[in-house]
Design an enzyme around this catalytic site. Structure first.
Site, short mmCIF file in Angstrom:
data_model
loop_
_atom_site.label_atom_id
_atom_site.label_comp_id
_atom_site.label_asym_id
_atom_site.label_seq_id
_atom_site.Cartn_x
_atom_site.Cartn_y
_atom_site.Cartn_z
N ASN A 10 33.73 -15.02 8.97
CA ASN A 10 32.86 -13.98 8.46
C ASN A 10 31.61 -13.77 9.35
O ASN A 10 30.71 -14.60 9.40
CB ASN A 10 32.43 -14.38 7.03
CG ASN A 10 31.70 -13.29 6.31
OD1 ASN A 10 30.88 -12.60 6.89
ND2 ASN A 10 32.00 -13.14 5.03
N LYS A 13 28.14 -13.65 7.37
CA LYS A 13 27.57 -14.97 7.06
C LYS A 13 26.93 -15.56 8.31
O LYS A 13 25.82 -16.10 8.28
CB LYS A 13 28.66 -15.93 6.56
CG LYS A 13 29.15 -15.65 5.16
CD LYS A 13 30.07 -16.79 4.74
CE LYS A 13 30.68 -16.58 3.39
NZ LYS A 13 31.53 -17.72 2.98
N ASP A 66 30.99 -22.04 1.43
CA ASP A 66 31.79 -21.36 0.42
C ASP A 66 30.81 -20.72 -0.56
O ASP A 66 29.84 -21.35 -0.97
CB ASP A 66 32.70 -22.37 -0.31
CG ASP A 66 33.76 -21.65 -1.12
OD1 ASP A 66 34.48 -20.81 -0.55
OD2 ASP A 66 33.87 -21.91 -2.33
N SER A 67 31.07 -19.47 -0.90
CA SER A 67 30.14 -18.80 -1.80
C SER A 67 30.87 -18.05 -2.89
O SER A 67 32.09 -17.86 -2.82
CB SER A 67 29.22 -17.86 -1.02
OG SER A 67 29.87 -17.32 0.09
N PHE A 142 27.59 -7.13 2.94
CA PHE A 142 29.04 -7.26 2.79
C PHE A 142 29.36 -7.65 1.35
O PHE A 142 28.46 -7.92 0.54
CB PHE A 142 29.59 -8.31 3.78
CG PHE A 142 29.18 -9.73 3.49
CD1 PHE A 142 27.89 -10.15 3.72
CD2 PHE A 142 30.10 -10.65 2.98
CE1 PHE A 142 27.50 -11.46 3.45
CE2 PHE A 142 29.72 -11.96 2.72
CZ PHE A 142 28.42 -12.37 2.95
N GLY A 143 30.65 -7.71 1.06
CA GLY A 143 31.12 -8.22 -0.23
C GLY A 143 30.45 -7.56 -1.42
O GLY A 143 30.40 -6.33 -1.54
N TYR A 144 29.90 -8.39 -2.28
CA TYR A 144 29.28 -7.92 -3.53
C TYR A 144 27.84 -7.42 -3.34
O TYR A 144 27.18 -7.09 -4.32
CB TYR A 144 29.30 -9.05 -4.56
CG TYR A 144 30.70 -9.49 -4.97
CD1 TYR A 144 31.35 -8.89 -6.05
CD2 TYR A 144 31.38 -10.49 -4.28
CE1 TYR A 144 32.63 -9.27 -6.43
CE2 TYR A 144 32.66 -10.89 -4.65
CZ TYR A 144 33.28 -10.28 -5.72
OH TYR A 144 34.54 -10.65 -6.09
N ASP A 145 27.35 -7.39 -2.12
CA ASP A 145 25.95 -6.99 -1.87
C ASP A 145 25.54 -5.68 -2.55
O ASP A 145 24.43 -5.60 -3.10
CB ASP A 145 25.68 -6.89 -0.36
CG ASP A 145 25.41 -8.24 0.27
OD1 ASP A 145 25.33 -9.24 -0.47
OD2 ASP A 145 25.28 -8.31 1.51
N ARG A 171 22.11 -17.85 0.05
CA ARG A 171 22.36 -18.49 1.35
C ARG A 171 21.06 -18.98 1.98
O ARG A 171 21.03 -20.05 2.59
CB ARG A 171 23.08 -17.47 2.26
CG ARG A 171 23.61 -18.04 3.57
CD ARG A 171 24.72 -17.17 4.15
NE ARG A 171 25.88 -17.14 3.30
CZ ARG A 171 26.27 -16.06 2.59
NH1 ARG A 171 25.60 -14.94 2.65
NH2 ARG A 171 27.33 -16.14 1.83
P1 IMP Z 1 33.91 -16.94 0.64
O1 IMP Z 1 32.79 -17.90 0.61
O2 IMP Z 1 34.10 -16.44 2.05
O3 IMP Z 1 35.16 -17.45 -0.02
O4 IMP Z 1 33.41 -15.64 -0.14
C1 IMP Z 1 33.67 -15.40 -1.49
C2 IMP Z 1 33.50 -13.93 -1.80
O5 IMP Z 1 32.16 -13.67 -2.08
C3 IMP Z 1 33.93 -12.96 -0.70
O6 IMP Z 1 34.52 -11.83 -1.27
C4 IMP Z 1 32.63 -12.58 -0.03
O7 IMP Z 1 32.68 -11.27 0.48
C5 IMP Z 1 31.67 -12.67 -1.20
N1 IMP Z 1 30.35 -13.09 -0.74
C6 IMP Z 1 30.00 -14.28 -0.23
N2 IMP Z 1 28.70 -14.30 0.09
C7 IMP Z 1 28.23 -13.08 -0.20
C8 IMP Z 1 26.96 -12.50 -0.06
O8 IMP Z 1 25.99 -13.06 0.43
N3 IMP Z 1 26.87 -11.23 -0.50
C9 IMP Z 1 27.91 -10.53 -1.04
N4 IMP Z 1 29.12 -11.03 -1.17
C10 IMP Z 1 29.28 -12.30 -0.74
#
Ligand code: IMP
Length: 186
Positions: A10, A13, A66-67, A142-145, A171
């Site tokens: 990613n 990240k 992992d998030s 990205f993602g849920y931002d 983070r």
């Molecule tokens: P993973 O840690 O890569 O497994 O991420 C888990 C999910 O949470 C993925 O869909 C990421 O896009 C989303 N994600 C992780 N960190 C963030 C963030 O800081 N902002 C928004 N979405 C996030």
């Protein structure tokens, strides 16, 4: 300048870690690769398992992260399933699950797993509370931002610059703990 290897596929990240560490003169080397993630019971299990797999192919020290997001009304779902949920039902699906729901509280978590040159593993956790918006807002991140507004802010993560997100994000907080461990062991 000290450098640390971050193993992740990613780029977003990586950018956040790079920004978070730069004030301490630590450069982050991005080892960009996918690795298998088990569907563990919690983030720590996922992290420990990931490190266990990576240790046989990458020489420590390195770190992984992992998030996930926990939505209170959904009994903390999607949490460790955040990635799968994002790829399947996506932001629209989460917003549909919260249609007409007043309690929009959510918590974002970041769990960093660091393995040092002696193969000792350390875990650092950061969390930020906030709310899920009624619709996506912003184009950054990205993602849920676009659907997460941290407490005490009026902007979604996606409406912030990396520097702004890095002042308050989940983070940023795991980075802070990681940094205090690193500076304390120097
Ligand atoms: P993973 O840690 O890569 O497994 O991420 C888990 C999910 O949470 C993925 O869909 C990421 O896009 C989303 N994600 C992780 N960190 C963030 C963030 O800081 N902002 C928004 N979405 C996030």
């Amino acid at each position: 300048m000290k450098s640390l290897i971050f193993v992740s596929s990613n780029d977003h990240k990586y950018n956040e870690f790079r920004d978070g560490f730069k004030t301490h003169n630590i450069s982050i080397i991005h080892m960009k690769r996918e690795y298998p993630e088990i569907q563990g019971r919690n983030h720590n299990e996922v992290i420990i398992n990931s490190i266990g797999g990576l240790i046989s192919v990458i020489e420590p020290p390195f770190f992984v992260e992992d998030s996930g997001i926990e939505v209170q009304y959904l009994e903390n779902f999607p949490s460790i399933y955040s990635s799968y949920v994002f790829k399947t039902i996506g932001l629209k699906g989460i917003l549909n699950l919260l249609k007409d729901v007043e309690n929009r509280s959510a918590t974002f978590k970041s769990i960093v797993g660091y393995v040092d040159e002696n193969y000792t593993i350390k875990i650092f956790e950061g969390k930020t509370e906030g709310e899920i918006t009624l619709s996506p807002r912003g184009t950054g991140g990205f993602g849920y931002d676009p659907i997460f507004v941290p407490k005490d802010s009026t902007h979604t993560y996606a409406e912030m610059t990396i520097e702004q997100k890095n002042r308050i994000s989940h983070r940023a907080k795991s980075i802070k703990q990681f940094l205090s461990y690193l500076t304390g062991t120097e």
